[in-house]
Design an enzyme around this catalytic site. Structure first.
Site, short mmCIF file in Angstrom:
data_model
loop_
_atom_site.label_atom_id
_atom_site.label_comp_id
_atom_site.label_asym_id
_atom_site.label_seq_id
_atom_site.Cartn_x
_atom_site.Cartn_y
_atom_site.Cartn_z
N SER A 121 1.34 -1.07 0.19
CA SER A 121 -0.34 -0.30 0.05
C SER A 121 0.73 0.95 -0.13
O SER A 121 1.36 1.44 -1.19
CB SER A 121 -1.22 -0.25 1.30
N ASP A 171 -9.59 -5.15 -4.34
CA ASP A 171 -9.13 -4.31 -3.01
C ASP A 171 -9.90 -2.42 -3.26
O ASP A 171 -10.59 -2.39 -5.00
CB ASP A 171 -7.84 -3.45 -3.84
N HIS A 203 -7.60 -5.73 -0.36
CA HIS A 203 -6.75 -5.23 0.44
C HIS A 203 -5.63 -5.70 0.58
O HIS A 203 -5.76 -5.30 2.33
CB HIS A 203 -6.99 -3.53 0.92
#
Length: 224
Positions: A121, A171, A203
Site C-alpha cells: 500500500s 481491492d 486490500h
C-alpha cells in the site's frame, strides 16, 4: 515534517539470516498507512527458507498518525488522497528512507545489488519512489496493493531493477486500476515490470501473493 534530517533514524523488527551466516542480501519491507513494521515482518519469515542468507528488516515509518488514539504510523500524511498528494508526500519521505537504506547496507557491508525493497500500500509507493531512483539499481522492487506516485515524472529513473506488482482485483482501498497504471507507466519507461491481478483478493496479501513474491525475489537475487 516528513524527511526532516533531524528525525530519529528509522528502525523496526529484524530477522537475521536463517543460515546463521553473514548476510548476503538485505530485504527491506515497508508497511502501509496506519500500520508498523511488526505488521509485515512475517513476510520475511515466510521467505527465509528460499533466501536463507538474507537479512530482513521492516522499519516503522517516520511519523505517527495524526490521531494518537488510532495508533500506527505513516510514511507521509494522507488527507485528500489525490495524485498530487501522493507524489509530493512520497518525494518528501524519500530522503529519510534513503538514509536508512544507506545506513543498513553499510552496516552489513553490502552494495545496492544485494538490496530488495518490498512494500504494501503506502509502503509500495515508497518502494517505487526510492527504489527507482537509487544511484545503483537494487536487485528487485516488489509492490503489493499500491500505486506509483508521479507517473508523469519518470524521466531519469534508473531502470535496471525488475519490478513485480501484485494487486487484488477486489481491492476497495487502492483499486486495481492503480496496478494497471503502474505497470503501463513503468513498462513505458523501460522498467521490466510484471503485474499479477489476483481474483477474489481485497486490500491485503494472501498466500498466492507471498508465493509470487518469494519466487520473484529468489530469481532476482540469483541474477546478481
Amino acid at each position: 515534517m516528513t524527511g526532516n534530517p533531524t528525525s530519529p533514524p528509522l528502525d523496526g523488527p529484524r530477522l537475521a539470516p536463517a543460515s546463521g551466516n553473514a548476510a548476503r542480501q538485505l530485504i527491506v519491507i515497508l508497511h502501509g498507512y496506519g500500520a508498523d513494521g511488526a505488521d509485515l515482518i512475517d513476510l520475511g519469515r515466510a521467505w527465509q527458507g528460499q533466501l536463507p542468507d538474507a537479512a530482513f528488516i521492516a522499519p516503522d515509518a517516520p511519523e505517527p498518525l495524526p490521531f494518537e488514539a488510532l495508533g500506527g504510523r505513516q510514511w507521509f500524511p494522507l488527507e485528500d488522497r489525490s495524485p498530487q498528494e501522493y507524489r509530493i508526500g512520497a518525494e518528501a519521505a524519500q530522503a529519510v528512507l534513503d538514509r536508512f537504506l544507506d545506513r543498513e547496507l553499510a552496516a552489513l557491508g553490502l552494495d545496492e545489488r544485494a538490496l530488495a525493497l518490498v512494500g504494501f500500500s503506502q509502503g509500495a509507493m515508497m518502494t517505487f519512489q526510492s527504489g527507482l531512483r537509487r544511484k545503483t539499481p537494487p536487485a528487485a522492487l516488489l509492490g503489493y496493493s499500491g500505486l506509483l506516485p508521479g507517473t508523469d515524472r519518470l524521466t531519469g529513473i534508473h531502470t535496471g531493477s525488475p519490478v513485480l506488482i501484485v494487486h487484488g482485483e477486489e481491492d476497495d482501498v487502492v483499486p486495481v486500476y492503480h496496478g494497471d497504471a503502474a505497470q503501463a507507466a513503468l513498462s513505458g519507461a523501460g522498467v521490466p515490470t510484471t503485474l499479477h491481478r489476483l481474483t477474489g483478493l481485497g486490500h491485503s496479501i494472501d498466500e498466492r501473493g507471498m508465493v509470487l513474491g518469494g519466487r520473484f525475489l529468489e530469481k532476482a537475487f540469483a541474477r546478481t
